[in-house]
Design a protein around this motif. Sequence first.
Motif, mmCIF file in Angstrom:
data_model
loop_
_atom_site.group_PDB
_atom_site.id
_atom_site.type_symbol
_atom_site.label_atom_id
_atom_site.label_comp_id
_atom_site.label_asym_id
_atom_site.label_seq_id
_atom_site.Cartn_x
_atom_site.Cartn_y
_atom_site.Cartn_z
ATOM 1 N N LEU A 148 -50.799 28.011 40.178
ATOM 2 C CA LEU A 148 -49.978 28.341 41.347
ATOM 3 C C LEU A 148 -50.383 29.679 41.955
ATOM 4 N N THR A 149 -50.761 30.618 41.095
ATOM 5 C CA THR A 149 -51.204 31.917 41.615
ATOM 6 C C THR A 149 -52.454 31.755 42.475
ATOM 7 N N ARG A 150 -53.407 30.930 41.995
ATOM 8 C CA ARG A 150 -54.622 30.707 42.773
ATOM 9 C C ARG A 150 -54.308 29.940 44.059
ATOM 10 N N LEU A 151 -53.333 29.035 43.994
ATOM 11 C CA LEU A 151 -52.941 28.285 45.187
ATOM 12 C C LEU A 151 -52.326 29.207 46.235
ATOM 13 N N ASP A 152 -51.492 30.137 45.800
ATOM 14 C CA ASP A 152 -50.886 31.096 46.735
ATOM 15 C C ASP A 152 -51.936 32.034 47.324
ATOM 16 N N ALA A 153 -52.936 32.406 46.511
ATOM 17 C CA ALA A 153 -54.001 33.268 47.029
ATOM 18 C C ALA A 153 -54.835 32.516 48.064
ATOM 19 N N LEU A 154 -55.096 31.240 47.818
ATOM 20 C CA LEU A 154 -55.912 30.461 48.742
ATOM 21 C C LEU A 154 -55.210 30.265 50.073
ATOM 22 N N THR A 155 -53.888 30.144 50.070
ATOM 23 C CA THR A 155 -53.130 29.968 51.315
ATOM 24 C C THR A 155 -52.650 31.302 51.893
ATOM 25 N N CYS A 156 -53.159 32.425 51.353
ATOM 26 C CA CYS A 156 -52.900 33.781 51.875
ATOM 27 C C CYS A 156 -51.443 34.212 51.732
ATOM 28 N N ARG A 157 -50.701 33.564 50.817
ATOM 29 C CA ARG A 157 -49.356 34.056 50.534
ATOM 30 C C ARG A 157 -49.406 35.333 49.706
ATOM 31 N N ILE A 158 -50.410 35.461 48.877
ATOM 32 C CA ILE A 158 -50.695 36.699 48.167
ATOM 33 C C ILE A 158 -52.175 37.012 48.370
ATOM 34 N N ARG A 159 -52.560 38.239 48.160
ATOM 35 C CA ARG A 159 -53.954 38.641 48.360
ATOM 36 C C ARG A 159 -54.521 39.194 47.063
ATOM 37 N N ASP A 160 -55.670 38.682 46.685
ATOM 38 C CA ASP A 160 -56.366 39.221 45.521
ATOM 39 C C ASP A 160 -56.931 40.594 45.862
ATOM 40 N N PRO A 161 -56.845 41.543 44.941
ATOM 41 C CA PRO A 161 -57.512 42.832 45.186
ATOM 42 C C PRO A 161 -59.018 42.679 45.046
ATOM 43 N N ILE A 162 -59.760 43.454 45.800
ATOM 44 C CA ILE A 162 -61.207 43.490 45.628
ATOM 45 C C ILE A 162 -61.578 44.829 44.997
ATOM 46 N N CYS A 163 -62.670 44.842 44.287
ATOM 47 C CA CYS A 163 -63.118 46.047 43.577
ATOM 48 C C CYS A 163 -64.414 46.535 44.217
ATOM 49 N N PRO A 164 -64.341 47.431 45.192
ATOM 50 C CA PRO A 164 -65.554 47.896 45.866
ATOM 51 C C PRO A 164 -66.509 48.570 44.890
ATOM 52 N N ARG A 165 -67.785 48.464 45.207
ATOM 53 C CA ARG A 165 -68.811 49.089 44.361
ATOM 54 C C ARG A 165 -68.621 50.596 44.316
ATOM 55 N N PHE A 166 -68.230 51.188 45.443
ATOM 56 C CA PHE A 166 -68.005 52.624 45.520
ATOM 57 C C PHE A 166 -66.686 52.857 46.244
ATOM 58 N N GLU A 167 -65.998 53.898 45.822
ATOM 59 C CA GLU A 167 -64.739 54.245 46.476
ATOM 60 C C GLU A 167 -65.015 54.688 47.904
ATOM 61 N N ALA A 168 -64.242 54.184 48.811
ATOM 62 C CA ALA A 168 -64.442 54.519 50.219
ATOM 63 C C ALA A 168 -64.008 55.953 50.477
ATOM 64 N N PRO A 169 -64.872 56.788 51.084
ATOM 65 C CA PRO A 169 -64.465 58.155 51.409
ATOM 66 C C PRO A 169 -63.315 58.156 52.408
ATOM 67 N N ALA A 170 -62.476 59.162 52.278
ATOM 68 C CA ALA A 170 -61.340 59.263 53.198
ATOM 69 C C ALA A 170 -61.783 59.682 54.590
ATOM 70 N N PHE A 171 -62.931 60.360 54.687
ATOM 71 C CA PHE A 171 -63.416 60.851 55.977
ATOM 72 C C PHE A 171 -64.876 60.415 56.124
ATOM 73 N N ILE A 172 -65.173 59.682 57.188
ATOM 74 C CA ILE A 172 -66.495 59.094 57.386
ATOM 75 C C ILE A 172 -66.934 59.305 58.828
ATOM 76 N N ALA A 173 -68.209 59.632 58.990
ATOM 77 C CA ALA A 173 -68.859 59.653 60.298
ATOM 78 C C ALA A 173 -70.125 58.813 60.197
ATOM 79 N N GLU A 174 -70.454 58.093 61.268
ATOM 80 C CA GLU A 174 -71.560 57.135 61.193
ATOM 81 C C GLU A 174 -72.309 57.082 62.515
ATOM 82 N N ARG A 175 -73.613 56.880 62.422
ATOM 83 C CA ARG A 175 -74.455 56.655 63.596
ATOM 84 C C ARG A 175 -75.375 55.467 63.317
#
Length: 509
Positions: free
Chosen positions: A218-245
Amino acid sequence: MRFLSVFLPRLPTDRLLRRWSGAAPEVLALYARVKGAERLTAVDARAQKLGLVPGLAVADARARCPTLALAEADPQADAALVEALADWSRRFTPLAAADPPDGMLLDVTGAAHLSGGEAALLDEVEGRLLRMGFSVRAALAPGPALARALARFSNARLVSDGATQDELDALAAALPIDALGLDAETNAAMRRPGLRLVGDLLSRPRAPLAARFGRAALTRLDALTCRIRDPICPRFEAPAFIAERRFPDGLTRREDIEATLKRLAADLCPMLERAGVGARQLEAVFYRVDGAVKRIIAGTSRPQRDPARLAALLNERLAAIAEEGLDTGYGFDALRLGATKVESAAPSQATLVAPPRGGSDDQDLADLIDRLGARIGLRRVQRLHAQAAHLPEFTVAAVPAAFGAAQAFPPQEAVRPLRLFERPEPIETIALFPDGPPLRFRWRRVLREVVAFEGPERIAPPWWRAGLDSLTRDYFHVQDRDGRIFWLFREGLYARETQAPRWFLHGLS
């Protein structure tokens, strides 16, 4: 929330074909030994058309296709490639995670507009990976589980942000139960009563499903229908302040890269100032045209948000790497600068009179520490730190200069030499009395006459070590005939702690 899933269905064979020396084989498959038998683990598109599938015995595969080229499977190389591609995908969003064994998962919430919208982002991701030699399918949805299922089991690519729950349920209902991501045993148990699609589960009461297949279903069924969201584990922590070109043509000249870092620092510092913080660690990421990712990290000795100083620090680090060889390949088409560690920094009070040499002594010292740290590493630039200890060799300790402010040393009643040996060196002495000052001593094979002395200064051992391996010390300042001043000590009180006190040279003045 918006999530993009990237599926690489033929990752193992694509990995080999991208680096295949000579003419590429017509049909390629990978094999591994499974329970004593050699079986296929991955096949390319041509092999699949010929009916070769993973799990088929190698002997049967060769009988069906005599021209089949075989290579041994390498799961570790596949996993390393998935992680490298996850790093590459950070050009689209800082929140990118590997989705082993054959995909990536990206949180693109608020990032799609940088690529011209969600449809354009999907096209760009798929197009870049196709040009790099990968078979790819991608999907974008409000939940990570749904995006992953669509990329693997459906032709749908984009679920609108305004989709209702009924629309999400209908989209999930058409997927096979394999899209739930459950183990093979649970999938087989669902198929036995005729449950083939996710819709077969959605149409049934939840309580009997939980009793028969467990709460995980049921947990996987709720995740598939977007009733709950699985957390993702990024490779690197996202910086709080970013500039990009980003650049249509790759940067290859070091001068252009340095100029871009300077502009990125100028973009980043106003963000830090508005938040009332300063950068303690910077990360510059260079995304190469061919998919390779380069990264440099630079630390500061204090919270910093001066664009010129940050740019100089990054260029210093870049110069240190360039000495070893900065491989720009076909050029960098995206540069990102982030503040990965920040600290609170109060606004500095401006002065009416310009400080000498363009800055205060504290600023000059901090800049010197930062520049040296960028070259050789911040932990290798050290300062002396005062400690609460009465034994001379323990009163100071070398600590990284960037971690902690400089400390004023407390005043000492006794005059100590500026230079102490790390370990006291034994010497031979001649004295009139066992507990008197030395008349002459031999140090490093040279005999020296004592013409003047001052002392003794008695230092008792720590109370918790007294009587074990530490003795009382009597220190003397002595001067030889050449005018040199030495700091000697006698270890052990004669007739009370030892019958043969030893002498050591501990420092020079």
